[in-house]
Design a protein around this motif. Structure first.
Motif, PDB file in Angstrom:
ATOM      1  N   UNK A   1       9.372  61.641-101.841  1.00  0.00           N
ATOM      2  CA  UNK A   1      10.128  62.508-102.747  1.00  0.00           C
ATOM      3  C   UNK A   1      11.163  61.751-103.562  1.00  0.00           C
ATOM      4  N   UNK A   2      11.382  60.465-103.224  1.00  0.00           N
ATOM      5  CA  UNK A   2      12.343  59.662-103.974  1.00  0.00           C
ATOM      6  C   UNK A   2      13.754  59.795-103.428  1.00  0.00           C
ATOM      7  N   UNK A   3      14.539  58.763-103.600  1.00  0.00           N
ATOM      8  CA  UNK A   3      15.927  58.796-103.147  1.00  0.00           C
ATOM      9  C   UNK A   3      16.106  58.454-101.691  1.00  0.00           C
ATOM     10  N   UNK A   4      15.010  58.032-101.031  1.00  0.00           N
ATOM     11  CA  UNK A   4      15.132  57.665 -99.625  1.00  0.00           C
ATOM     12  C   UNK A   4      15.308  58.885 -98.737  1.00  0.00           C
ATOM     13  N   UNK A   5      15.628  58.634 -97.478  1.00  0.00           N
ATOM     14  CA  UNK A   5      15.810  59.724 -96.520  1.00  0.00           C
ATOM     15  C   UNK A   5      17.300  60.051 -96.433  1.00  0.00           C
ATOM     16  N   UNK A   6      17.690  61.129 -97.109  1.00  0.00           N
ATOM     17  CA  UNK A   6      19.103  61.523 -97.111  1.00  0.00           C
ATOM     18  C   UNK A   6      19.444  62.269 -95.825  1.00  0.00           C
ATOM     19  N   UNK A   7      20.674  62.761 -95.742  1.00  0.00           N
ATOM     20  CA  UNK A   7      21.160  63.398 -94.518  1.00  0.00           C
ATOM     21  C   UNK A   7      20.340  64.631 -94.141  1.00  0.00           C
ATOM     22  N   UNK A   8      19.974  65.449 -95.136  1.00  0.00           N
ATOM     23  CA  UNK A   8      19.209  66.660 -94.841  1.00  0.00           C
ATOM     24  C   UNK A   8      17.828  66.331 -94.290  1.00  0.00           C
ATOM     25  N   UNK A   9      17.151  65.390 -94.955  1.00  0.00           N
ATOM     26  CA  UNK A   9      15.823  64.996 -94.491  1.00  0.00           C
ATOM     27  C   UNK A   9      15.916  64.396 -93.089  1.00  0.00           C
ATOM     28  N   UNK A  10      16.915  63.539 -92.899  1.00  0.00           N
ATOM     29  CA  UNK A  10      17.091  62.874 -91.610  1.00  0.00           C
ATOM     30  C   UNK A  10      17.297  63.906 -90.502  1.00  0.00           C
ATOM     31  N   UNK A  11      18.171  64.891 -90.775  1.00  0.00           N
ATOM     32  CA  UNK A  11      18.481  65.914 -89.776  1.00  0.00           C
ATOM     33  C   UNK A  11      17.239  66.744 -89.427  1.00  0.00           C
ATOM     34  N   UNK A  12      16.456  67.114 -90.439  1.00  0.00           N
ATOM     35  CA  UNK A  12      15.254  67.910 -90.186  1.00  0.00           C
ATOM     36  C   UNK A  12      14.232  67.142 -89.351  1.00  0.00           C
ATOM     37  N   UNK A  13      14.101  65.855 -89.639  1.00  0.00           N
ATOM     38  CA  UNK A  13      13.163  65.022 -88.881  1.00  0.00           C
ATOM     39  C   UNK A  13      13.641  64.874 -87.441  1.00  0.00           C
TER      40      UNK A  13
END
Length: 560
Positions: free
Chosen positions: A176-188
């Motif tokens: 999705x671009x922009x790397x793994x931000x805080x929201x993505x990290x938390x969901x994973x």
């Protein structure tokens, strides 16, 4: 090519107008009746379908399908097992009957290799011609016949499969671009908790999230996922994966699946229809609606019924959508318990998913009975019922935070080692590193205190000393046999000193094994609730069943 189990699960219902029950949505009482009446000795979870030919819906007559055999039981007759591999031919017959041959008897003749033939007849609401065609396809299109669990929860699947599942999710986050931000990290991280990953796997995935260049191609990961998938579970697994991918897309700003490029690129690899993807989207939106303050219990019930109907129309059990739990943070077991308080404990039909010593073994097996005892569901206020589901979300989130602290500790130790290995490091860097370590250690202590308190609270929901006779009486039914073994395995014989008539004496009792982890205690507590161990009505019913069984044995002995 599809397995025999998948083929029957998807097609057997077409031969019946009604009274056909396909896994995982087979009522527990009817399933237990059928297992005993049909003389089936295999795993309850391996039963594909049951056609109930009784007037009262007891499930004691009709047809029972597994991946190896068809069992036929006519009214007031002994069951007849027909192995698919032993069927030589299938014939649909229309035989004139009556004094003037003015009536037609419809039947199916199954000719077995070297073992005579079996006739299937007098099956109400069954299209015998369609059933004959189905059975003909079985013997002509398949060479391998075996029984297997019809549904396996994702957290009970192999570690390699779960790692591949999450690696695909990480690929999507990078895409999705922009790397793994805080929201993505938390969901994973939340997904890792729901899937119950090992420490080693968690560290591997965490390292991957910081190294996008090491991510393997999605096609390769999906191929590995499918190779590790239990037989007959591929479609359910793909639907679950798409649901979790779409949720991550929505959480990070996606408005619809129309702008979900990752799914469009790799959709062919997952082989899902538009209707199946729409079902996943509907489940996600429904999950979030359930936690809205103005979303009433009646709305939750109606929404889930609509979702269940949508799944049936697509030809996919709702179980597949919730294979990894709910995207709002509830495990599959937690979601099922929440539904039970709303009188919908069997909606997901997850009882047949019980495969081992894990939370999934509790799903659907007496869940409604257990939750009624625990909560007094009839008297619960609407807010209280929803509070139970919210508590499950909180519990999963707390578990994720605990794992996150463990990961921080691991990184801190590595950082300290690197700093110590190089002379001349700046004192400020060392000082900050020490502060991080202190904070991490303090966090670990607080997490430990929380875990101890939670463990103590969970133990209160378990029998301090196990009454083996009571347990046996409550787990007589075939679908509860694993619960008996699970509970017994959590106890050991210990010696206690007690006072009697002013004297001390040693007595042996079955007590909880002291080394049980919190997850095991949660499973144990759920098992007690599921069988109604602390509910007097269930205990009395079990005792009465035991007494009736013994009386029957004695009477049989008198006339033998």
């Amino acid at each position: 090519m599809k397995s025999i189990n998948t083929y029957l699960r998807e097609n057997v219902a077409s031969a019946f107008a009604k009274n056909i029950h396909v896994a995982p949505q087979i009522d527990e009482k009817r399933l237990n009746n059928a297992i005993k009446a049909f003389g089936f000795s295999g795993e309850p979870g391996s039963i594909i379908a049951l056609f109930d030919n009784t007037l009262m819906g007891s499930g004691k007559d009709g047809l029972l399908f597994t991946g190896e055999q068809l069992i036929y039981r006519a009214t007031f007759a002994d069951p007849i097992s027909v192995a698919y591999a032993a069927i030589e031919s299938v014939e649909y017959l229309q035989t004139p009957t009556g004094s003037k041959n003015d009536k037609i008897e419809h039947s199916i003749k199954l000719t077995r290799k070297g073992a005579g033939s079996v006739s299937l007849l007098n099956l109400s609401h069954c299209d015998l011609q369609a059933l004959a065609k189905l059975l003909q396809n079985v013997i002509s299109d398949f060479e391998e016949f075996r029984e297997e669990q019809q549904f396996v929860p994702l957290d009970e699947m192999s570690e390699a499969l779960k790692v591949a599942y999450l690696k695909i999710t990480i690929c999507m986050a990078f895409d999705t671009g922009g790397g793994i931000d805080a929201k993505r990290f938390a969901e994973i991280l939340l997904l890792m908790t729901r899937l119950d990953l090992s420490t080693a796997s968690r560290f591997e995935l965490r390292a991957l999230m910081g190294a996008p260049s090491e991510v393997r191609p999605v096609a390769e990961l999906i191929s590995h996922l499918d190779a590790e998938c239990p037989p007959g579970q591929t479609k359910s697994l793909h639907i679950s994966l798409v649901k979790d991918l779409i949720n991550l897309h929505f959480v990070t700003g996606g408005k619809s699946i129309d702008d979900f490029a990752f799914l469009k690129t790799h959709r062919d690899l997952l082989a899902l229809t538009d209707a199946e993807i729409d079902l996943a989207v509907a489940a996600i939106r429904n999950d979030y609606d359930m936690l809205k303050e103005d979303f009433t219990d009646d709305q939750i019930v109606n929404a889930l019924k609509l979702l269940s109907a949508k799944a049936a129309a697509v030809g996919t059990p709702l179980t597949a959508v919730y294979l990894s739990g709910s995207v709002i943070g509830m495990s599959a077991a937690g979601l099922t318990s929440g539904l039970a308080t709303l009188g919908m404990g069997g909606l997901l039909g997850l009882s047949s998913m019980a495969t081992g010593i894990g939370v999934a073994v509790l799903i659907g097996v007496g869940a409604y009975t257990g939750m009624r005892k625990l909560t007094g569901a009839n008297e619960l206020t609407k807010s209280k019922r929803r509070e139970l589901m919210l508590n499950e979300v909180i519990k999963q989130t707390q578990a994720t935070i605990s794992l996150l602290i463990q990961d921080i500790n691991f990184i801190t130790l590595r950082l300290n080692d690197l700093i110590s290995a190089h002379d001349g490091q700046q004192e400020e860097l060392k000082r900050l590193s020490l502060q991080i370590r202190q904070l991490s250690n303090a966090g670990a202590v607080l997490t430990g205190k929380s875990a101890d308190a939670q463990g103590s609270a969970t133990r209160l929901r378990c029998a301090r000393f196990l009454d083996a006779a009571r347990l046996k009486s409550l787990t007589r039914e075939p679908t509860r046999a694993k619960l008996h073994d699970l509970i017994i395995g959590c106890y050991e014989e210990q010696v206690f000193v007690q006072q009697k008539d002013g004297k001390s004496e040693e007595v042996k009792k079955l007590a909880i094994r002291p080394e049980l982890a919190q997850r095991d205690l949660e499973v144990l507590a759920g098992a007690f609730e599921a069988i109604g161990y602390f509910k007097m009505a269930d205990v009395l019913a079990g005792t009465a069943a035991d007494a009736a069984g013994k009386a029957k044995e004695k009477l049989a002995g008198l006339f033998s």
